[in-house]
Design a protein around this motif. Sequence first.
Motif, PDB file in Angstrom:
ATOM      1  N   VAL A  55      10.021  -7.415  -6.647  1.00 52.17           N
ATOM      2  CA  VAL A  55       8.638  -7.332  -6.177  1.00 52.17           C
ATOM      3  C   VAL A  55       8.222  -5.873  -5.990  1.00 52.17           C
ATOM      4  O   VAL A  55       7.100  -5.481  -6.355  1.00 52.17           O
ATOM      5  N   ALA A  56       9.110  -5.061  -5.452  1.00 50.40           N
ATOM      6  CA  ALA A  56       8.762  -3.665  -5.166  1.00 50.40           C
ATOM      7  C   ALA A  56       8.344  -2.918  -6.421  1.00 50.40           C
ATOM      8  O   ALA A  56       7.342  -2.192  -6.422  1.00 50.40           O
ATOM      9  N   VAL A  57       9.095  -3.061  -7.506  1.00 50.70           N
ATOM     10  CA  VAL A  57       8.801  -2.261  -8.698  1.00 50.70           C
ATOM     11  C   VAL A  57       7.470  -2.633  -9.331  1.00 50.70           C
ATOM     12  O   VAL A  57       6.890  -1.840 -10.075  1.00 50.70           O
ATOM     13  N   GLN A  58       6.955  -3.829  -9.012  1.00 55.94           N
ATOM     14  CA  GLN A  58       5.654  -4.218  -9.550  1.00 55.94           C
ATOM     15  C   GLN A  58       4.514  -3.404  -8.952  1.00 55.94           C
ATOM     16  O   GLN A  58       3.414  -3.372  -9.501  1.00 55.94           O
ATOM     17  N   SER A  93       0.829  -1.207   0.000  1.00 54.22           N
ATOM     18  CA  SER A  93       0.000   0.000   0.000  1.00 54.22           C
ATOM     19  C   SER A  93       0.862   1.255   0.000  1.00 54.22           C
ATOM     20  O   SER A  93       0.566   2.226  -0.708  1.00 54.22           O
ATOM     21  N   HIS A  94       1.947   1.219   0.763  1.00 57.03           N
ATOM     22  CA  HIS A  94       2.861   2.367   0.786  1.00 57.03           C
ATOM     23  C   HIS A  94       3.522   2.570  -0.577  1.00 57.03           C
ATOM     24  O   HIS A  94       3.660   3.699  -1.051  1.00 57.03           O
ATOM     25  N   LEU A  95       3.956   1.469  -1.198  1.00 57.10           N
ATOM     26  CA  LEU A  95       4.565   1.575  -2.522  1.00 57.10           C
ATOM     27  C   LEU A  95       3.590   2.197  -3.518  1.00 57.10           C
ATOM     28  O   LEU A  95       3.960   3.065  -4.318  1.00 57.10           O
ATOM     29  N   LEU A 122      14.062   4.586  -8.999  1.00 56.83           N
ATOM     30  CA  LEU A 122      15.053   3.650  -9.531  1.00 56.83           C
ATOM     31  C   LEU A 122      15.406   2.675  -8.425  1.00 56.83           C
ATOM     32  O   LEU A 122      15.911   3.072  -7.378  1.00 56.83           O
ATOM     33  N   TYR A 123      15.095   1.410  -8.624  1.00 60.37           N
ATOM     34  CA  TYR A 123      15.484   0.341  -7.708  1.00 60.37           C
ATOM     35  C   TYR A 123      16.685  -0.376  -8.317  1.00 60.37           C
ATOM     36  O   TYR A 123      16.714  -0.637  -9.527  1.00 60.37           O
ATOM     37  N   ALA A 124      17.679  -0.726  -7.491  1.00 58.63           N
ATOM     38  CA  ALA A 124      18.850  -1.440  -7.992  1.00 58.63           C
ATOM     39  C   ALA A 124      19.387  -2.360  -6.911  1.00 58.63           C
ATOM     40  O   ALA A 124      19.282  -2.072  -5.715  1.00 58.63           O
ATOM     41  N   LEU A 177       4.952  -0.028  -7.962  1.00 54.75           N
ATOM     42  CA  LEU A 177       5.261   1.394  -8.078  1.00 54.75           C
ATOM     43  C   LEU A 177       4.703   1.930  -9.386  1.00 54.75           C
ATOM     44  O   LEU A 177       4.711   1.237 -10.417  1.00 54.75           O
ATOM     45  N   ASP A 178       4.245   3.161  -9.346  1.00 53.28           N
ATOM     46  CA  ASP A 178       3.609   3.753 -10.518  1.00 53.28           C
ATOM     47  C   ASP A 178       4.599   4.017 -11.645  1.00 53.28           C
ATOM     48  O   ASP A 178       4.279   3.849 -12.820  1.00 53.28           O
ATOM     49  N   SER A 179       5.830   4.426 -11.277  1.00 53.35           N
ATOM     50  CA  SER A 179       6.848   4.744 -12.283  1.00 53.35           C
ATOM     51  C   SER A 179       8.197   4.303 -11.751  1.00 53.35           C
ATOM     52  O   SER A 179       8.802   4.980 -10.919  1.00 53.35           O
ATOM     53  N   ALA A 180       8.667   3.135 -12.218  1.00 59.87           N
ATOM     54  CA  ALA A 180       9.881   2.568 -11.638  1.00 59.87           C
ATOM     55  C   ALA A 180      10.751   1.912 -12.700  1.00 59.87           C
ATOM     56  O   ALA A 180      10.266   1.410 -13.712  1.00 59.87           O
ATOM     57  N   VAL A 181      12.051   1.909 -12.420  1.00 62.91           N
ATOM     58  CA  VAL A 181      13.058   1.223 -13.233  1.00 62.91           C
ATOM     59  C   VAL A 181      13.805   0.279 -12.304  1.00 62.91           C
ATOM     60  O   VAL A 181      14.107   0.627 -11.151  1.00 62.91           O
ATOM     61  N   LEU A 182      14.111  -0.927 -12.785  1.00 60.97           N
ATOM     62  CA  LEU A 182      14.861  -1.906 -12.000  1.00 60.97           C
ATOM     63  C   LEU A 182      16.164  -2.236 -12.711  1.00 60.97           C
ATOM     64  O   LEU A 182      16.176  -2.540 -13.898  1.00 60.97           O
ATOM     65  N   VAL A 183      17.274  -2.162 -11.950  1.00 57.85           N
ATOM     66  CA  VAL A 183      18.598  -2.518 -12.465  1.00 57.85           C
ATOM     67  C   VAL A 183      19.198  -3.562 -11.535  1.00 57.85           C
ATOM     68  O   VAL A 183      19.258  -3.360 -10.316  1.00 57.85           O
TER      69      VAL A 183
END
Length: 280
Positions: A242-245, A215-217, A225-227, A247-253
């Motif tokens: 899991v987190a980036v799934q 809910s917070h995410l 940007l998650y890495a 988030l409204d606008s996210a990039v995973l590296v």
Amino acid sequence: MADAAENLTVEGPSARFTYRRMGPRGGTPLVLLTRFRGTIDWWDPHFLDRLAADHDVIVFDNVGIGYTTGHPRDSAEGFADGAVEFIRALGLPRVDLLGWSLGGIVAQYVVRRSPQLVRRLIVAGSSPGAPVPGAPAMSDRVRAIMDKPGGGAPDDVLYLFFPETDAGRAAGQRHLANVSTRLRAGGPAISDEAARGQLTAVAKLQSVPFDEARSHLESIEQPVLYANGVQDVMIPALASYVAVQHLDSAVLVLYSDAGHGFLFQHAEAFVTEVTNFLAD
């Protein structure tokens, strides 16, 4: 040079904050939040130099940690409030945040509690602030090292942050050599009281239901940007995936040959990712 950056102080309502600022002024400052048992002396100066080549970079010790005065906090909410207090004490209307490890969780709490302060968010080697479904539990070896006074010996630091490969060990040795100049200067380590507060905060986060973290995410509107390193033994890379799934606008590296300290092992590549993300 980060090694030569001087300690500065600013007064807040609950502490005299110590910080270092480097790089060109102008634009949105990039404020860094560090790891469990970390102080500003533990930021790798080579990593900071790369960041500060194009960004106004600020590192600081939170309330009651390292050089900063005050009573240490014992929750992610308390650490986030300390970060907000510091940012406001500097008179900064808006910042970008880069949080590593526990600092990544704290950075997300800052966004939730004071969203108007944050333009963009970078979460490195961290999680949404709760155990994610399917992720392995923290191992007994990791827990034992975290409980050690001072955070353990150099070999413990290498195990926590770098893979047990030739390349990983070499990267870890370089990192320890890079931070050694600051550490030898005799700055304050994190106190036992502050370390206990951080351990308490970590335990509280382990009991947060994932639905609450999700809910917070979903409430975060800023680009994120998650890495992480795929071989992270402290916080599994699955937590970032899991987190980036949610988030409204996210990039995973992800870095396949690195662990918790991927941002130092792959400093040039990661700084390039950060620069591109902040420039969008």
